[in-house]
Design a protein around this motif. Structure first.
Motif, PDB file in Angstrom:
ATOM      1  N   GLU A  16       0.864  -1.192   0.000  1.00  0.00           N
ATOM      2  CA  GLU A  16       0.000   0.000   0.000  1.00  0.00           C
ATOM      3  C   GLU A  16       0.894   1.234   0.000  1.00  0.00           C
ATOM      4  N   LEU A  17       0.665   2.144  -0.921  1.00  0.00           N
ATOM      5  CA  LEU A  17       1.535   3.326  -0.982  1.00  0.00           C
ATOM      6  C   LEU A  17       0.828   4.627  -0.605  1.00  0.00           C
ATOM      7  N   LYS A  18      -0.482   4.675  -0.830  1.00  0.00           N
ATOM      8  CA  LYS A  18      -1.205   5.940  -0.618  1.00  0.00           C
ATOM      9  C   LYS A  18      -1.065   6.404   0.842  1.00  0.00           C
ATOM     10  N   ASP A  19      -0.742   7.695   0.989  1.00  0.00           N
ATOM     11  CA  ASP A  19      -0.568   8.340   2.299  1.00  0.00           C
ATOM     12  C   ASP A  19       0.611   7.795   3.098  1.00  0.00           C
ATOM     13  N   LYS A  20       1.429   6.967   2.452  1.00  0.00           N
ATOM     14  CA  LYS A  20       2.654   6.496   3.116  1.00  0.00           C
ATOM     15  C   LYS A  20       3.805   7.438   2.747  1.00  0.00           C
ATOM     16  N   THR A  21       4.951   7.229   3.382  1.00  0.00           N
ATOM     17  CA  THR A  21       6.072   8.156   3.194  1.00  0.00           C
ATOM     18  C   THR A  21       7.251   7.480   2.498  1.00  0.00           C
ATOM     19  N   ALA A  22       7.723   8.143   1.437  1.00  0.00           N
ATOM     20  CA  ALA A  22       8.909   7.653   0.712  1.00  0.00           C
ATOM     21  C   ALA A  22      10.075   8.606   0.938  1.00  0.00           C
ATOM     22  N   VAL A  23      11.235   8.034   1.206  1.00  0.00           N
ATOM     23  CA  VAL A  23      12.478   8.803   1.309  1.00  0.00           C
ATOM     24  C   VAL A  23      13.352   8.415   0.118  1.00  0.00           C
ATOM     25  N   GLY A  28       0.350   9.027  -4.442  1.00  0.00           N
ATOM     26  CA  GLY A  28      -0.264   9.618  -3.244  1.00  0.00           C
ATOM     27  C   GLY A  28       0.594   9.553  -2.008  1.00  0.00           C
ATOM     28  N   MET A  29       1.929   9.468  -2.208  1.00  0.00           N
ATOM     29  CA  MET A  29       2.820   9.354  -1.046  1.00  0.00           C
ATOM     30  C   MET A  29       3.323  10.721  -0.579  1.00  0.00           C
ATOM     31  N   HIS A  30       3.680  10.810   0.699  1.00  0.00           N
ATOM     32  CA  HIS A  30       4.453  11.941   1.208  1.00  0.00           C
ATOM     33  C   HIS A  30       5.898  11.708   0.790  1.00  0.00           C
ATOM     34  N   LEU A  31       6.616  12.801   0.559  1.00  0.00           N
ATOM     35  CA  LEU A  31       7.967  12.623   0.027  1.00  0.00           C
ATOM     36  C   LEU A  31       9.027  13.312   0.870  1.00  0.00           C
ATOM     37  N   VAL A  32      10.137  12.625   1.037  1.00  0.00           N
ATOM     38  CA  VAL A  32      11.322  13.213   1.637  1.00  0.00           C
ATOM     39  C   VAL A  32      12.433  13.099   0.593  1.00  0.00           C
ATOM     40  N   PRO A  44       4.191  -2.488   7.634  1.00  0.00           N
ATOM     41  CA  PRO A  44       4.832  -2.870   6.373  1.00  0.00           C
ATOM     42  C   PRO A  44       5.760  -1.764   5.862  1.00  0.00           C
ATOM     43  N   ALA A  45       6.927  -2.149   5.414  1.00  0.00           N
ATOM     44  CA  ALA A  45       7.891  -1.178   4.895  1.00  0.00           C
ATOM     45  C   ALA A  45       8.734  -1.852   3.816  1.00  0.00           C
ATOM     46  N   TRP A  46       9.413  -1.029   3.016  1.00  0.00           N
ATOM     47  CA  TRP A  46      10.178  -1.572   1.892  1.00  0.00           C
ATOM     48  C   TRP A  46      11.427  -0.742   1.674  1.00  0.00           C
TER      49      TRP A  46
END
Ligand SMILES: NC(=O)c1ccc[n+]([C@@H]2O[C@H](COP(=O)([O-])OP(=O)(O)OC[C@H]3O[C@@H](n4cnc5c(N)ncnc54)[C@H](O)[C@@H]3O)[C@@H](O)[C@H]2O)c1
Length: 286
Positions: free
Chosen positions: A9-16, A36-40, A141-143
């Motif tokens: 699931e990616l929506k509303d999750k955070t990617a660095v 739909g992800m937050h971004l760093v 869950p994380a990747w």
């Protein structure tokens, strides 16, 4: 132990994303934003990250932009802390920043080794050390996606420093995969191994620190040939980013966007098992 099931699931999750100021990093930012992800965004190149914000349509309010030299452990610690403070944690980490040096191995300078291994190898090691413990502690869950290269699977001449660094990324990623699987937690890894793509990497010396100047004296003509091969590459950085995000959604480990590179990997393994000498992977598929 296989614990990860179903699509990520990616929506509303955070990617660095490290190396977010150019090339794959910029296109990964665009794909993650579309999902739909937050971004760093992290890079040594602040102007490049501003351009990434501009082309993705992100505002500085929707994304955290932080200067980060991945060869410095304290910079990755700060980045992980900032991502946690702003968005509550990191769900998807791209250890993507990378640089290249070329030329015969016997003329590679100590500065070539220190610079390329500092960014390509320690950058990934630092990312893992700064982010994975908090992922394990959170238990959600994380990747993690580590960018290696086809040069991490075969060994092209005049690319020893770069190829050795990318072989290290392959080894770190496979070990990380096994170690995470042993925890039973829903955290997984993808290993991205692209072939030639037209990005800024052939000019990566633009951000080489003054303390590590002094490159292989035979580098220039080799990088020029590499630049030509990159410009002729069949996939764009946007293609590679899209393929990578699809692999994450499907929880796939090996991501080889250039299918024609697989022949080179097969040849290497055949040579290895036959116990003779390796064929030159740049001479094409036998
Ligand atoms: N382009 C290709 O053909 C190709 C093929 C295989 C693998 N790769 C890998 O893809 C990754 C991304 O490279 P790219 O092709 O997009 O190149 P790029 O030069 O366009 O982007 C790399 C980014 O990394 C940043 N960077 C450099 N040193 C850094 C440091 N110390 N800390 C933080 N950021 C730093 C640069 O400023 C740049 O924005 C690299 O790991 C590279 O080795 C590229």
């Amino acid at each position: 132990m296989e614990v990860a099931t179903g699509p990520m699931e990616l929506k509303d999750k955070t990617a660095v994303i490290t190396g977010a100021g150019s090339g794959f990093g910029r296109e990964l930012a665009r794909c993650c934003h579309a999902a739909g992800m937050h971004l760093v965004l992290a890079d040594v190149d602040l102007d490049g990250m501003e351009q990434t914000l501009a082309v993705t349509g992100l505002t500085a309010l929707q994304a955290l932009v932080q200067r980060c030299d991945v060869s410095k452990p304290e910079d990755l610690d700060r980045l992980a802390g900032a991502a946690a403070e702003r968005f509550g944690g990191t769900d998807l980490l791209f250890n993507n920043a990378g640089v290249i040096a070329a030329g015969p191995i016997w003329k590679a300078t100590p500065q070539d080794w220190n610079w390329v291994f500092g960014v390509n190898v320690m950058g990934v090691a630092n990312g893992i050390r700064s982010f994975v413990p908090a992922m394990l502690e959170r238990g959600t869950p994380a990747w993690i996606v580590n960018t290696a290269s086809v040069a991490g699977l075969v060994c092209p001449p005049d690319m020893a420093v770069y190829s050795a660094s990318k072989h290290a990324v392959v080894a770190m990623s496979e070990c990380l995969h096994h170690e995470l699987a042993q925890t039973g937690q829903p955290i997984g890894v993808s290993l991205l191994c692209p072939g030639y793509v037209d990005t800024g990497i052939a000019d990566s010396a633009r951000h080489r620190p003054a303390s590590l100047l002094g490159s292989n004296p035979e580098q220039s003509p080799i990088m020029e040939r590499t630049r030509v091969a990159m410009r002729a590459g069949r996939l764009s950085a946007a293609d590679v980013a899209r393929i990578t995000l699809e692999a994450v959604l499907q929880r796939r480990f090996y991501v080889l966007p250039h299918r024609n590179a697989i022949g080179g990997v097969e040849n290497r393994l055949r040579d290895l098992l036959a116990g003779g000498a390796p064929n030159n992977p740049l001479r094409g598929v036998r």
